[in-house]
Design a protein around this motif. Structure first.
Motif, PDB file in Angstrom:
ATOM      1  N   ASP A 130      36.453  80.831  84.709  1.00  0.00           N
ATOM      2  CA  ASP A 130      35.990  80.033  85.841  1.00  0.00           C
ATOM      3  C   ASP A 130      35.201  78.808  85.383  1.00  0.00           C
ATOM      4  OD1 ASP A 130      37.203  81.826  87.536  1.00  0.00           O
ATOM      5  OD2 ASP A 130      35.355  82.880  88.077  1.00  0.00           O
ATOM      6  N   THR A 133      37.670  76.256  84.158  1.00  0.00           N
ATOM      7  CA  THR A 133      38.320  75.596  85.295  1.00  0.00           C
ATOM      8  C   THR A 133      37.471  74.447  85.823  1.00  0.00           C
ATOM      9  OG1 THR A 133      39.425  77.655  85.934  1.00  0.00           O
ATOM     10  CG2 THR A 133      39.249  75.955  87.620  1.00  0.00           C
ATOM     11  N   ARG A 271      28.318  85.072  88.698  1.00  0.00           N
ATOM     12  CA  ARG A 271      29.585  84.346  88.633  1.00  0.00           C
ATOM     13  C   ARG A 271      29.332  82.958  88.060  1.00  0.00           C
ATOM     14  NH1 ARG A 271      30.662  83.063  95.056  1.00  0.00           N
ATOM     15  NH2 ARG A 271      28.618  82.102  95.472  1.00  0.00           N
TER      16      ARG A 271
END
Length: 357
Positions: A130, A133, A271
């Motif tokens: 992530d 990205t 996250r």
């Protein structure tokens, strides 16, 4: 070099050191890294003498590195990462394979247990993917467990950097040789140790300062009380970097080190968005607006305004002149570099070029 309003030019640091001397110094096996940055910048005569004694080894070492596809970046080079040069214990050179340009992107380190649980491996891979990205480069140490999971996750979506505790022709652990090749193709594999250097135990705690030194933040995933990841976290704190940790199971004991970091003030991470939000990445540059950039004007940023056109400055000079912390000034310099307002001048210095029209 001149700080704003100082009225007199200061001598440029590192001006007497040649690239060959810097690389030769990296061949000195007994060289202490403690407090090395200031000694490098101030042309310490003992360091120069030590470098000269290793100059005769350079031709053979360059042949060895070239045959293995390894290149070297002395600390005197303009492309040497300024984040690392701002740390107290900067290496004299970096040996590398891959693309140095990835060092220009925001970097975040992910470290953790070598014998990680399946859950920790999944978290490391997911967060790394992530982050990649979002354009963040993930840094880790190519070790088993969390490190390799983070590298593989980042490679799914972007790039990653592996920092070794050995020469780049002596990959450790050996089963990660293919992973190292994949990383070098898409990102960067580097070490402060020249080719031929074995993976000695004391090299790994020492290389941890490079993992944190190249990063904006260090994220710890599943670290026990005696985990080597805590050494990286300690280095990060000393270097003024953010330390973050992923909470985990309280029953197994595998997370006690990470939970101790959280009790001491480390940010909780669940996250990638938690990391990006804490670091202010991807939210646009705070230093200027589109109209300023379109007109080529200097943004209303105290760092840019403190730099006279055509004068090289190092981090220490700007920090002292502005009364701001080193990490804050360096972060602003990197933003200004992305905007094209400043550029690197070598030896960890930055310059604001004069306008041509």
């Amino acid at each position: 070099m001149r700080t704003r309003g100082s009225g007199a030019r200061q001598p440029l640091r590192g001006a007497a050191v040649t690239d060959d001397q810097a690389v030769a110094l990296s061949l000195a096996r007994t060289l202490s890294r403690v407090g090395l940055t200031e000694r490098l910048k101030n042309d310490d005569p003992t360091l120069l003498e030590l470098a000269d004694t290793h100059l005769t080894e350079l031709p053979a070492m360059r042949r060895l590195s070239t045959s293995a596809g390894i290149e070297v970046l002395p600390w005197t080079a303009a492309s040497f990462p300024p984040l690392l040069l701002a740390t107290p214990d900067c290496p004299p050179a970096l040996w590398y394979r891959g693309n140095l340009a990835v060092l220009g992107a925001p970097c975040v380190a992910i470290v953790g247990s070598r014998v990680a649980t399946a859950g920790a491996l999944e978290i490391a891979s997911t967060i790394a993917a992530d982050l990649a990205t979002l354009g963040v480069v993930v840094i880790s140490g190519l070790a088993r467990g969390v490190d390799s999971a983070a590298h593989r996750g980042a490679l799914q979506q972007g790039t990653t950097i592996a920092v070794l505790g050995s020469g780049l022709d002596r990959i450790y652990p050996a089963e990660h040789a293919r992973l190292a090749d994949q990383i070098a193709t898409a990102g960067l594999v580097l070490s402060e140790y020249p080719p031929g250097t074995p993976p000695l135990p004391f090299h790994f705690p020492q290389r941890n300062r490079l993992i944190s030194g190249l990063s904006r933040a260090v994220v710890v995933i599943e670290a026990a009380e005696n985990s080597g990841s805590l050494i990286t976290a300690a280095c990060a704190l000393e270097q003024g970097r953010e330390v973050m940790a992923v909470p985990g199971n309280v029953l197994s004991g595998r997370n006690r080190g990470g939970h101790a970091l959280i009790r001491d003030g480390a940010k909780i991470v669940e996250r990638a968005d938690d990391i990006v939000g804490e670091l202010g990445l991807g939210a646009g540059s705070p230093t200027s607006g589109p109209a300023d950039q379109a007109r080529g004007q200097v943004p209303r940023d105290p760092v840019a305004l403190a730099m006279e056109e055509g004068e090289p400055y190092d981090l220490d000079a700007l920090t002292a002149a502005l009364g701001m912390s080193g990490p804050v000034v360096l972060a602003r310099l990197l933003q200004l570099e992305i905007l094209g307002i400043v550029r690197r001048a070598g030896g960890g210095r930055f310059i604001r070029p004069g306008r041509t029209c």
